[in-house]
Design a protein around this motif. Structure first.
Motif, PDB file in Angstrom:
ATOM      1  N   SER A 148       0.853  -1.187   0.000  1.00 50.66           N
ATOM      2  CA  SER A 148       0.000   0.000   0.000  1.00 50.66           C
ATOM      3  C   SER A 148       0.890   1.238   0.000  1.00 50.66           C
ATOM      4  CB  SER A 148      -0.907   0.001   1.222  1.00 50.66           C
ATOM      5  OG  SER A 148      -1.641   1.214   1.315  1.00 50.66           O
ATOM      6  N   CYS A 149       0.673   2.118  -0.991  1.00 49.31           N
ATOM      7  CA  CYS A 149       1.492   3.320  -1.167  1.00 49.31           C
ATOM      8  C   CYS A 149       0.575   4.538  -1.081  1.00 49.31           C
ATOM      9  CB  CYS A 149       2.198   3.318  -2.527  1.00 49.31           C
ATOM     10  SG  CYS A 149       3.059   1.781  -2.949  1.00 49.31           S
ATOM     11  N   LYS A 150       0.652   5.249   0.023  1.00 45.17           N
ATOM     12  CA  LYS A 150      -0.232   6.396   0.248  1.00 45.17           C
ATOM     13  C   LYS A 150       0.571   7.694   0.176  1.00 45.17           C
ATOM     14  CE  LYS A 150      -3.358   8.381   3.745  1.00 45.17           C
ATOM     15  NZ  LYS A 150      -3.934   8.178   5.093  1.00 45.17           N
ATOM     16  N   GLN A 151       0.217   8.549  -0.765  1.00 39.91           N
ATOM     17  CA  GLN A 151       0.860   9.863  -0.884  1.00 39.91           C
ATOM     18  C   GLN A 151      -0.105  10.948  -0.399  1.00 39.91           C
ATOM     19  OE1 GLN A 151       3.734  11.807  -3.864  1.00 39.91           O
ATOM     20  NE2 GLN A 151       1.754  12.141  -4.839  1.00 39.91           N
ATOM     21  N   THR A 152       0.376  11.797   0.505  1.00 41.17           N
ATOM     22  CA  THR A 152      -0.399  12.935   0.992  1.00 41.17           C
ATOM     23  C   THR A 152       0.278  14.219   0.559  1.00 41.17           C
ATOM     24  OG1 THR A 152      -1.195  11.701   2.904  1.00 41.17           O
ATOM     25  CG2 THR A 152      -1.329  14.092   3.033  1.00 41.17           C
ATOM     26  N   MET A 153      -0.510  15.089  -0.073  1.00 41.10           N
ATOM     27  CA  MET A 153      -0.018  16.379  -0.555  1.00 41.10           C
ATOM     28  C   MET A 153      -0.572  17.468   0.367  1.00 41.10           C
ATOM     29  SD  MET A 153      -0.908  15.544  -4.567  1.00 41.10           S
ATOM     30  CE  MET A 153      -2.549  14.966  -4.071  1.00 41.10           C
ATOM     31  N   ALA A 154       0.309  18.194   1.033  1.00 40.33           N
ATOM     32  CA  ALA A 154      -0.106  19.240   1.969  1.00 40.33           C
ATOM     33  C   ALA A 154       0.295  20.605   1.438  1.00 40.33           C
ATOM     34  CB  ALA A 154       0.531  19.011   3.336  1.00 40.33           C
ATOM     35  N   ASN A 155      -0.629  21.556   1.528  1.00 42.18           N
ATOM     36  CA  ASN A 155      -0.350  22.932   1.105  1.00 42.18           C
ATOM     37  C   ASN A 155       0.238  23.703   2.287  1.00 42.18           C
ATOM     38  OD1 ASN A 155      -0.234  25.476   0.028  1.00 42.18           O
ATOM     39  ND2 ASN A 155      -2.436  25.722  -0.263  1.00 42.18           N
ATOM     40  N   VAL A 156       1.529  23.990   2.208  1.00 41.06           N
ATOM     41  CA  VAL A 156       2.203  24.743   3.267  1.00 41.06           C
ATOM     42  C   VAL A 156       2.443  26.192   2.844  1.00 41.06           C
ATOM     43  CG1 VAL A 156       3.270  22.704   4.268  1.00 41.06           C
ATOM     44  CG2 VAL A 156       4.472  23.939   2.452  1.00 41.06           C
ATOM     45  N   ALA A 157       1.810  26.609   1.750  1.00 38.80           N
ATOM     46  CA  ALA A 157       1.924  27.984   1.267  1.00 38.80           C
ATOM     47  C   ALA A 157       0.837  28.866   1.888  1.00 38.80           C
ATOM     48  CB  ALA A 157       1.817  28.015  -0.255  1.00 38.80           C
ATOM     49  N   LYS A 158       0.901  30.128   1.583  1.00 33.96           N
ATOM     50  CA  LYS A 158      -0.116  31.072   2.053  1.00 33.96           C
ATOM     51  C   LYS A 158      -1.219  31.264   1.029  1.00 33.96           C
ATOM     52  CE  LYS A 158       3.138  33.633   4.983  1.00 33.96           C
ATOM     53  NZ  LYS A 158       3.755  34.961   5.282  1.00 33.96           N
ATOM     54  N   GLU A 159      -1.077  30.662  -0.138  1.00 30.87           N
ATOM     55  CA  GLU A 159      -2.075  30.775  -1.190  1.00 30.87           C
ATOM     56  C   GLU A 159      -2.644  29.398  -1.504  1.00 30.87           C
ATOM     57  OE1 GLU A 159       1.203  31.570  -1.875  1.00 30.87           O
ATOM     58  OE2 GLU A 159       1.082  33.678  -1.220  1.00 30.87           O
ATOM     59  N   THR A 160      -3.816  29.381  -2.122  1.00 34.75           N
ATOM     60  CA  THR A 160      -4.441  28.126  -2.540  1.00 34.75           C
ATOM     61  C   THR A 160      -3.628  27.487  -3.658  1.00 34.75           C
ATOM     62  OG1 THR A 160      -6.636  28.894  -1.889  1.00 34.75           O
ATOM     63  CG2 THR A 160      -6.536  27.120  -3.521  1.00 34.75           C
ATOM     64  N   ARG A 161      -3.524  26.163  -3.622  1.00 31.52           N
ATOM     65  CA  ARG A 161      -2.830  25.410  -4.655  1.00 31.52           C
ATOM     66  C   ARG A 161      -3.754  24.330  -5.217  1.00 31.52           C
ATOM     67  NH1 ARG A 161       0.178  29.145  -4.486  1.00 31.52           N
ATOM     68  NH2 ARG A 161       2.400  29.153  -3.866  1.00 31.52           N
ATOM     69  N   GLU A 162      -3.609  24.040  -6.510  1.00 31.53           N
ATOM     70  CA  GLU A 162      -4.336  22.943  -7.138  1.00 31.53           C
ATOM     71  C   GLU A 162      -3.327  21.936  -7.672  1.00 31.53           C
ATOM     72  OE1 GLU A 162      -7.206  24.228 -10.011  1.00 31.53           O
ATOM     73  OE2 GLU A 162      -8.656  24.779  -8.448  1.00 31.53           O
ATOM     74  N   VAL A 163      -3.440  20.696  -7.209  1.00 31.55           N
ATOM     75  CA  VAL A 163      -2.490  19.661  -7.569  1.00 31.55           C
ATOM     76  C   VAL A 163      -3.243  18.354  -7.825  1.00 31.55           C
ATOM     77  CG1 VAL A 163      -0.525  20.650  -6.323  1.00 31.55           C
ATOM     78  CG2 VAL A 163      -2.118  19.134  -5.125  1.00 31.55           C
ATOM     79  N   CYS A 164      -2.533  17.343  -8.268  1.00 25.85           N
ATOM     80  CA  CYS A 164      -3.104  16.003  -8.407  1.00 25.85           C
ATOM     81  C   CYS A 164      -1.999  14.973  -8.200  1.00 25.85           C
ATOM     82  CB  CYS A 164      -3.764  15.800  -9.770  1.00 25.85           C
ATOM     83  SG  CYS A 164      -2.639  15.885 -11.186  1.00 25.85           S
ATOM     84  N   HIS A 165      -2.383  13.831  -7.664  1.00 25.37           N
ATOM     85  CA  HIS A 165      -1.447  12.719  -7.508  1.00 25.37           C
ATOM     86  C   HIS A 165      -1.013  12.221  -8.875  1.00 25.37           C
ATOM     87  CE1 HIS A 165       0.146   8.842  -5.965  1.00 25.37           C
ATOM     88  NE2 HIS A 165      -0.361   8.368  -7.102  1.00 25.37           N
ATOM     89  N   TRP A 166       0.229  11.730  -8.943  1.00 28.21           N
ATOM     90  CA  TRP A 166       0.774  11.239 -10.202  1.00 28.21           C
ATOM     91  C   TRP A 166       1.785  10.147  -9.889  1.00 28.21           C
ATOM     92  CZ3 TRP A 166       4.209  14.728 -13.838  1.00 28.21           C
ATOM     93  CH2 TRP A 166       4.375  14.104 -15.077  1.00 28.21           C
ATOM     94  N   GLY A 167       1.408   8.897 -10.128  1.00 21.98           N
ATOM     95  CA  GLY A 167       2.343   7.797  -9.976  1.00 21.98           C
ATOM     96  C   GLY A 167       3.231   7.693 -11.201  1.00 21.98           C
ATOM     97  N   ARG A 168       4.530   7.432 -10.998  1.00 20.62           N
ATOM     98  CA  ARG A 168       5.453   7.417 -12.141  1.00 20.62           C
ATOM     99  C   ARG A 168       6.491   6.305 -12.004  1.00 20.62           C
ATOM    100  NH1 ARG A 168       7.968  13.113 -13.390  1.00 20.62           N
ATOM    101  NH2 ARG A 168       8.695  11.885 -15.154  1.00 20.62           N
ATOM    102  N   SER A 169       6.068   5.118 -11.629  1.00 20.89           N
ATOM    103  CA  SER A 169       7.030   4.047 -11.387  1.00 20.89           C
ATOM    104  C   SER A 169       7.521   3.422 -12.686  1.00 20.89           C
ATOM    105  CB  SER A 169       6.410   2.968 -10.500  1.00 20.89           C
ATOM    106  OG  SER A 169       5.414   2.258 -11.201  1.00 20.89           O
ATOM    107  N   PHE A 170       8.779   2.991 -12.661  1.00 21.58           N
ATOM    108  CA  PHE A 170       9.395   2.282 -13.785  1.00 21.58           C
ATOM    109  C   PHE A 170       9.381   0.780 -13.511  1.00 21.58           C
ATOM    110  CE2 PHE A 170      12.490   5.840 -15.317  1.00 21.58           C
ATOM    111  CZ  PHE A 170      11.486   6.381 -16.101  1.00 21.58           C
TER     112      PHE A 170
END
Length: 331
Positions: A148-170
């Motif tokens: 099980s591989c869980k990625q958490t993306m946290a916004n540590v900036a002062k502005e809103t951010r829009e992101v998405c998870h992206w797996g890139r394994s070889f």
């Protein structure tokens, strides 16, 4: 760099009744040039994690059969000397507009082995305002063990951010990638999008090395352009390898949410003429206000499965049944 609350070798029961006599174990090991890699192991399943460069998976193997492609040049890694970042990579997007994040991609992460022998890796905060954590644990299911591989993306900036998870394994090249189309019609006439160059995404592409059969797409060999995108909501893909194993990734999909890659992709595959293939589950858009975070889980499984001999083809129905019976989705 390890957190001070490091625990090694503490065995406790988790996930209810175990399918194995033993429980997962975790320890610090050397892996080629990496001196602070972390091995987690259960039965014949082994994962080796890398906090020293990019917070990723260096090996995911069962009985010695490895699902990861680890580049030979990376074996000579040394601190302070950037090199290739291969094997079980993760990232975040969207690809064409995301702020560069070299600290997360190849920098040094902190690591913690928990009391339950799962492993938590934490990236440095990026100048662009995102900090990542990745949590890895081995999950028994019947006679199989998944990662099980869980990625958490946290916004540590002062502005809103829009992101998405992206797996890139070889993974090693030379296999056949199987993608279930699911029960929702594709937006793409070809059922896939082919990235012709940096500016053209062709949704009417044709390629004799990509075959539609029985509700699946099969990438039989590297196509004329390596980068492909898909909008399937089936939530898994399988990569059948010549060593008679199949690498399965299961991941959640959200038909009612926005996917913010350029073509609204839920999955991408990069299949060049070369020694590796990239298998890339993609998460939906996460609109993160300052202090907010969002997580995405990929479940990895490596199962025994015959590679088709010359003149034969994969039994797709049997493969789908195997995935349903021998793997699970974690939370």
């Amino acid at each position: 760099m390890f957190a001070r609350s490091l625990f090694v070798g503490v065995l406790v029961t988790m996930w209810g009744a175990p399918a194995f006599a033993e429980e997962p174990t975790a320890r610090v090991v050397k892996f080629h040039g990496y001196t602070e890699a972390i091995e987690i192991k259960l039965g014949k399943t082994r994962a080796v994690l890398c906090p020293q460069a990019g917070g990723r998976v260096l090996e995911f193997s069962v009985d010695g059969a490895d699902a990861m492609y680890f580049e030979a040049a990376e074996k000579n890694w040394q601190p302070g000397k950037p090199g290739p970042i291969t094997a079980g990579r993760f990232d975040y997007g969207p690809e064409l507009t995301v702020t560069p994040h070299p600290k997360a991609w190849g920098g040094e992460w902190t690591a913690e082995i928990t009391k339950t022998n799962s492993v938590k890796l934490t990236s440095p905060p990026e100048d662009g305002g995102i900090q990542l954590t990745r949590e890895f644990r081995l999950v028994p299911h019947g006679k199989s063990v998944g990662l099980s591989c869980k990625q958490t993306m946290a916004n540590v900036a002062k502005e809103t951010r829009e992101v998405c998870h992206w797996g890139r394994s070889f993974s090693p090249g030379g296999g056949i990638c199987v993608i279930p189309l699911g029960d929702r019609p594709s937006r793409f006439p070809s059922k896939y999008a082919m990235y012709e160059d940096n500016t053209v995404i062709n949704v009417k592409a044709t390629d004799e090395r990509i075959r539609e059969r029985d509700g699946f797409l099969e990438i039989l060999a590297p196509p004329r352009k390596p980068k492909l995108g898909f909008d399937t909501y089936a939530g898994w893909l399988a990569y059948v390898m010549p060593n008679d194993t199949v690498f399965v990734k299961r991941y959640p999909t959200y038909p009612d949410r926005v996917y913010n890659e350029a073509a609204g992709l839920t999955l991408s595959v990069w299949s060049p003429n070369g020694p590796q293939i990239e298998l890339e589950p993609i998460g939906p858009r996460e609109h993160l206000k300052p202090g907010e975070s969002a997580s995405f889980i990929e479940d990895w499984w490596l199962l025994s499965h015959p590679f088709p001999k010359k003149g034969q083809q994969i039994d797709l129905k049997a493969l789908a049944e195997q995935v349903a019976k021998q793997t699970i989705v974690t939370k």
